[in-house]
Write an enzyme that holds these catalytic residues in place. Structure first.
Site, PDB file in Angstrom:
ATOM      1  N   ARG A  17      47.573   6.047 110.664  1.00  0.00           N
ATOM      2  CA  ARG A  17      46.902   4.916 111.315  1.00  0.00           C
ATOM      3  C   ARG A  17      45.756   4.321 110.488  1.00  0.00           C
ATOM      4  O   ARG A  17      45.264   3.249 110.810  1.00  0.00           O
ATOM      5  CB  ARG A  17      46.395   5.345 112.700  1.00  0.00           C
ATOM      6  CG  ARG A  17      47.514   5.429 113.712  1.00  0.00           C
ATOM      7  CD  ARG A  17      46.989   5.775 115.075  1.00  0.00           C
ATOM      8  NE  ARG A  17      46.549   7.170 115.152  1.00  0.00           N
ATOM      9  CZ  ARG A  17      45.710   7.639 116.071  1.00  0.00           C
ATOM     10  NH1 ARG A  17      45.181   6.833 116.961  1.00  0.00           N
ATOM     11  NH2 ARG A  17      45.393   8.912 116.086  1.00  0.00           N
ATOM     12  N   GLN A  78      48.975  22.879 102.984  1.00  0.00           N
ATOM     13  CA  GLN A  78      49.895  22.826 104.116  1.00  0.00           C
ATOM     14  C   GLN A  78      50.923  21.748 103.788  1.00  0.00           C
ATOM     15  O   GLN A  78      50.606  20.557 103.815  1.00  0.00           O
ATOM     16  CB  GLN A  78      49.154  22.470 105.422  1.00  0.00           C
ATOM     17  CG  GLN A  78      50.051  22.615 106.641  1.00  0.00           C
ATOM     18  CD  GLN A  78      49.482  21.967 107.896  1.00  0.00           C
ATOM     19  OE1 GLN A  78      48.693  21.034 107.838  1.00  0.00           O
ATOM     20  NE2 GLN A  78      49.917  22.453 109.049  1.00  0.00           N
ATOM     21  N   THR A  84      47.829  22.146 114.557  1.00  0.00           N
ATOM     22  CA  THR A  84      46.532  22.689 114.148  1.00  0.00           C
ATOM     23  C   THR A  84      46.560  24.219 114.020  1.00  0.00           C
ATOM     24  O   THR A  84      45.891  24.780 113.148  1.00  0.00           O
ATOM     25  CB  THR A  84      45.436  22.266 115.139  1.00  0.00           C
ATOM     26  OG1 THR A  84      45.905  22.483 116.480  1.00  0.00           O
ATOM     27  CG2 THR A  84      45.089  20.802 114.988  1.00  0.00           C
ATOM     28  N   ASP A 108      38.060  15.128 109.567  1.00  0.00           N
ATOM     29  CA  ASP A 108      37.887  13.710 109.889  1.00  0.00           C
ATOM     30  C   ASP A 108      36.865  13.497 110.990  1.00  0.00           C
ATOM     31  O   ASP A 108      36.815  12.433 111.598  1.00  0.00           O
ATOM     32  CB  ASP A 108      39.237  13.084 110.276  1.00  0.00           C
ATOM     33  CG  ASP A 108      39.849  13.730 111.503  1.00  0.00           C
ATOM     34  OD1 ASP A 108      39.287  14.720 112.013  1.00  0.00           O
ATOM     35  OD2 ASP A 108      40.900  13.242 111.959  1.00  0.00           O
ATOM     36  N   GLU A 158      46.411  20.300 126.401  1.00  0.00           N
ATOM     37  CA  GLU A 158      46.555  19.025 125.687  1.00  0.00           C
ATOM     38  C   GLU A 158      46.909  17.924 126.685  1.00  0.00           C
ATOM     39  O   GLU A 158      47.619  18.167 127.669  1.00  0.00           O
ATOM     40  CB  GLU A 158      47.646  19.148 124.617  1.00  0.00           C
ATOM     41  CG  GLU A 158      47.228  19.983 123.429  1.00  0.00           C
ATOM     42  CD  GLU A 158      45.893  19.557 122.839  1.00  0.00           C
ATOM     43  OE1 GLU A 158      45.805  18.426 122.341  1.00  0.00           O
ATOM     44  OE2 GLU A 158      44.926  20.328 122.904  1.00  0.00           O
ATOM     45  N   ASN A 363       4.748  -8.912  81.029  1.00  0.00           N
ATOM     46  CA  ASN A 363       5.088  -9.979  81.971  1.00  0.00           C
ATOM     47  C   ASN A 363       6.342 -10.686  81.461  1.00  0.00           C
ATOM     48  O   ASN A 363       6.347 -11.242  80.357  1.00  0.00           O
ATOM     49  CB  ASN A 363       3.932 -10.976  82.076  1.00  0.00           C
ATOM     50  CG  ASN A 363       4.206 -11.999  83.168  1.00  0.00           C
ATOM     51  OD1 ASN A 363       3.839 -11.805  84.319  1.00  0.00           O
ATOM     52  ND2 ASN A 363       4.880 -13.083  82.807  1.00  0.00           N
ATOM     53  N   ALA A 366       9.814 -16.363  84.154  1.00  0.00           N
ATOM     54  CA  ALA A 366      10.966 -16.805  84.944  1.00  0.00           C
ATOM     55  C   ALA A 366      12.150 -17.135  84.040  1.00  0.00           C
ATOM     56  O   ALA A 366      11.993 -17.755  82.994  1.00  0.00           O
ATOM     57  CB  ALA A 366      10.582 -18.031  85.757  1.00  0.00           C
ATOM     58  N   TYR A 373      24.949  -7.993  75.582  1.00  0.00           N
ATOM     59  CA  TYR A 373      26.375  -7.718  75.348  1.00  0.00           C
ATOM     60  C   TYR A 373      26.943  -8.706  74.346  1.00  0.00           C
ATOM     61  O   TYR A 373      26.776  -9.923  74.502  1.00  0.00           O
ATOM     62  CB  TYR A 373      27.097  -7.854  76.702  1.00  0.00           C
ATOM     63  CG  TYR A 373      28.537  -7.427  76.712  1.00  0.00           C
ATOM     64  CD1 TYR A 373      28.938  -6.217  76.165  1.00  0.00           C
ATOM     65  CD2 TYR A 373      29.505  -8.232  77.310  1.00  0.00           C
ATOM     66  CE1 TYR A 373      30.264  -5.815  76.196  1.00  0.00           C
ATOM     67  CE2 TYR A 373      30.836  -7.835  77.354  1.00  0.00           C
ATOM     68  CZ  TYR A 373      31.202  -6.624  76.788  1.00  0.00           C
ATOM     69  OH  TYR A 373      32.511  -6.234  76.826  1.00  0.00           O
TER      70      TYR A 373
HETATM   71  C1  UD1 Z   1      43.170  18.017 118.649  1.00  0.00           C
HETATM   72  C2  UD1 Z   1      43.155  19.100 119.723  1.00  0.00           C
HETATM   73  C3  UD1 Z   1      42.617  18.532 121.024  1.00  0.00           C
HETATM   74  C4  UD1 Z   1      41.255  17.942 120.798  1.00  0.00           C
HETATM   75  C5  UD1 Z   1      41.280  16.912 119.681  1.00  0.00           C
HETATM   76  C6  UD1 Z   1      39.873  16.503 119.328  1.00  0.00           C
HETATM   77  C7  UD1 Z   1      44.994  20.596 119.189  1.00  0.00           C
HETATM   78  C8  UD1 Z   1      46.366  21.014 119.541  1.00  0.00           C
HETATM   79  N1  UD1 Z   1      44.486  19.610 119.895  1.00  0.00           N
HETATM   80  O1  UD1 Z   1      44.124  17.041 119.058  1.00  0.00           O
HETATM   81  O2  UD1 Z   1      42.550  19.546 121.991  1.00  0.00           O
HETATM   82  O3  UD1 Z   1      40.767  17.365 122.007  1.00  0.00           O
HETATM   83  O4  UD1 Z   1      41.873  17.464 118.491  1.00  0.00           O
HETATM   84  O5  UD1 Z   1      39.865  15.468 118.406  1.00  0.00           O
HETATM   85  O6  UD1 Z   1      44.390  21.181 118.319  1.00  0.00           O
HETATM   86  N2  UD1 Z   1      45.828  18.781 111.053  1.00  0.00           N
HETATM   87  C9  UD1 Z   1      46.305  19.401 109.939  1.00  0.00           C
HETATM   88  N3  UD1 Z   1      47.569  19.906 109.935  1.00  0.00           N
HETATM   89  C10 UD1 Z   1      48.375  19.836 111.039  1.00  0.00           C
HETATM   90  C11 UD1 Z   1      47.873  19.201 112.182  1.00  0.00           C
HETATM   91  C12 UD1 Z   1      46.601  18.689 112.179  1.00  0.00           C
HETATM   92  O7  UD1 Z   1      45.603  19.506 108.919  1.00  0.00           O
HETATM   93  O8  UD1 Z   1      49.497  20.333 110.953  1.00  0.00           O
HETATM   94  C13 UD1 Z   1      44.465  18.236 111.062  1.00  0.00           C
HETATM   95  C14 UD1 Z   1      44.422  16.724 111.219  1.00  0.00           C
HETATM   96  O9  UD1 Z   1      44.412  16.091 109.949  1.00  0.00           O
HETATM   97  C15 UD1 Z   1      43.114  16.513 111.953  1.00  0.00           C
HETATM   98  C16 UD1 Z   1      42.978  17.778 112.800  1.00  0.00           C
HETATM   99  O10 UD1 Z   1      43.798  18.749 112.197  1.00  0.00           O
HETATM  100  O11 UD1 Z   1      42.018  16.452 111.082  1.00  0.00           O
HETATM  101  C17 UD1 Z   1      43.361  17.555 114.261  1.00  0.00           C
HETATM  102  O12 UD1 Z   1      44.702  17.150 114.326  1.00  0.00           O
HETATM  103  P1  UD1 Z   1      45.150  15.965 115.294  1.00  0.00           P
HETATM  104  O13 UD1 Z   1      46.587  15.748 115.116  1.00  0.00           O
HETATM  105  O14 UD1 Z   1      44.214  14.821 115.165  1.00  0.00           O
HETATM  106  O15 UD1 Z   1      44.919  16.644 116.729  1.00  0.00           O
HETATM  107  P2  UD1 Z   1      44.713  15.881 118.093  1.00  0.00           P
HETATM  108  O16 UD1 Z   1      46.046  15.543 118.657  1.00  0.00           O
HETATM  109  O17 UD1 Z   1      43.712  14.810 117.953  1.00  0.00           O
HETATM  110 MG    MG Z   2      42.838  13.718 116.343  1.00  0.00          MG
END
Ligand code: UD1
Ligand code: MG
Length: 455
Positions: A17, A78, A84, A108, A158, A363, A366, A373
């Site tokens: 996004r 990863q 997460t 982020d 969630e 000084n 102006a 260069y």
């Molecule tokens: C997550 C939480 C949610 C919380 C919200 C807050 C989970 C399942 N949910 O949801 O409860 O309210 O954040 O913002 O954790 N990332 C990885 N690898 C992955 C997945 C994610 O590095 O495989 C990183 C993303 O880049 C991001 C962070 O983990 O920085 C969170 O992932 P995102 O997909 O934004 O989770 P949300 O659905 O927002």
């Molecule tokens: Mg998020």
């Protein structure tokens, strides 16, 4: 006994996004990559090591994560985004080194304050096994809901998996979860992917821990701390919050701003007390301002050191390498680049001073231009102390103007002017008495002739 703490920072997202050609966490707030804000907050909160879960732009993200602090950063890859919970497990080897605390942070969410992290870690020290930082959301949609009972956290649900009653809860998971380093791998491995997204949710760790008789709690933090960045519009909102905090901090420490909302600071802007900043001033990276200096309106500063009681602008541009001594003045529509301007020296109007050393009390009239260069190389202009450069002079570098020397207005200086010498490097003026009157008569006569001949 001091506890050891590992931060696992998740930064493997694809950031679709953001519609960006680079990883989201490399985008900047306060001219510092998002990821560095997070690692610096961790460092200030007393974390000892950082495991960085990376995907896209792994090398650049790893370097950015190391800006501004001394903590060791171990990148772990990863390759597939499976959620997460899966992301945190990528750091299994580092986690297995046996830390007292492991804290998961999102790369982020750069507004996290060290105090909020400390509060979460303190709650672990006080006996909780799993601590989740939560916030009261104005609009909770999209967030995981924190389900509490008798002061303990029972589950995180969630949004897409929540019941209508659970959806009514406004206490949300901010994404920061901390748990015991010795229990971590065991708990993380128990996470499954039986949910609507088919992902391994880190948030399931709460129910898993409880089933094992462990204590889970939620600690409330300000909503602002948890702001995450998914789009460039959100990036701008985060920037606004960050700027407001930075300005407030500057004003609290003795800096005056007439219209703070129009002043933009960088993460490393260093402004001493009693400095006045007028409206619409931009501080890029690497600016230091000494005590009592005044930055007039509409000035643009970057990579610059400004001495005490110096005066800048209005409408001044100070580029990298501009070093202004005490009480120096750089006035309106002047540009200074890679140049030392000595104590009390003045560059007051419409000048370009680049690749130069200007002595104390000199000084610069102006419209003076250092012609630094030649199309291929940059050359140095040296101007001695107390020298006077007349208006509209061009100083063709490399060139030296001696101490106390005088350059007449409109000169094009191509060779050295010794100390205390006067250089006049322009065509000598020729004056013809009465010529103007005679010229006027001739023009009138021609006009009259044309009128009578009807043309
Ligand atoms: C997550 C939480 C949610 C919380 C919200 C807050 C989970 C399942 N949910 O949801 O409860 O309210 O954040 O913002 O954790 N990332 C990885 N690898 C992955 C997945 C994610 O590095 O495989 C990183 C993303 O880049 C991001 C962070 O983990 O920085 C969170 O992932 P995102 O997909 O934004 O989770 P949300 O659905 O927002
Ligand atoms: Mg998020």
């Amino acid at each position: 006994m001091t506890r050891t703490c590992l931060a696992v920072v998740l930064a493997a997202g694809d950031a679709t996004r953001m519609k960006s050609s680079r990883s989201k966490v490399l985008h900047e707030v306060g001219n510092l990559p998002l990821i560095a804000h997070v690692t610096n907050a961790a460092a200030r909160a007393g974390v000892n090591d950082i495991a960085l879960v990376v995907g896209r732009d792994a090398d650049a993200v790893t370097s950015a994560a190391q800006i501004g602090h001394q903590l060791p950063v171990t990148p772990v890859m990863q390759t597939e985004r499976k959620g997460t919970g899966h992301a945190v497990l990528m750091a299994r080897e580092v986690i297995s080194q046996g830390y007292d605390d492991v804290v998961v942070l999102y790369g982020d969410a750069p507004l996290i304050n060290p105090e909020s992290l400390e509060a979460a870690i303190a709650s672990r020290t006080a006996g909780a096994d799993v601590v989740v930082l939560g916030f009261r959301a104005g609009d909770p949609s999209g967030y995981g809901r924190l389900i509490e009972k008798d002061g303990e956290l029972v589950a995180i649900r969630e949004h897409r998996d929540a019941s209508p009653e659970e959806l009514a809860i406004d206490f949300c998971n901010g994404g920061i979860i901390t748990f015991s380093g010795t229990q971590a791998v065991d708990l993380l491995e128990a996470i499954g992917n039986d949910n609507s997204k088919g992902e391994y949710y880190l948030t399931d760790i709460v129910e898993i821990a409880r089933a094992r008789g462990l204590k889970c709690v939620a600690v409330e933090a300000p909503e602002e701390d948890m702001m995450g960045c998914n789009t460039r519009a959100e990036l701008a909102e985060i920037e606004a919050v960050w700027q407001a905090r930075a300005r407030h901090q500057a004003m609290i420490s003795g800096v005056s701003m007439m219209d703070p909302a129009t002043v933009y600071l960088s993460h490393d802007t260093d402004i001493a007390g009693d400095v006045t900043i007028e409206p619409n001033v931009w501080f890029g990276p690497g600016v230091t301002v000494g005590q009592g200096a005044v930055i007039h309106a509409f000035s643009h500063l970057e990579g610059t050191t400004i001495g005490a009681h110096a005066q800048i602008g209005p409408f001044a541009r100070l580029r990298p390498g501009a070093e202004l001594g005490e009480k120096a003045k750089v006035g309106n529509f002047c540009e200074v680049k890679k140049a030392r301007i000595g104590e009390g020296a003045k560059v007051n109007h419409l000048s370009y001073v680049g690749d130069a050393i200007v002595g104390a009390g000199a000084n610069i009239g102006a419209g003076t231009i250092t012609c630094n260069y030649d199309g291929q190389n940059k050359h140095l202009t040296e101007i001695g102390a107390r020298a006077f450069i007349g208006s509209n002079s061009s100083l063709v570098a490399p060139v030296r103007i001696g101490e106390g020397a005088f350059v007449a207005s409109g000169s094009v200086v191509t060779s050295e002017v010794p100390d205390d010498a006067l250089a006049v490097a322009r065509a000598r003026q020729e004056t013809k008495p009465g010529y103007a009157a005679r010229l006027r008569e001739r023009i009138s006569a021609i006009k009259a002739l044309k009128a009578s001949s009807g043309s």
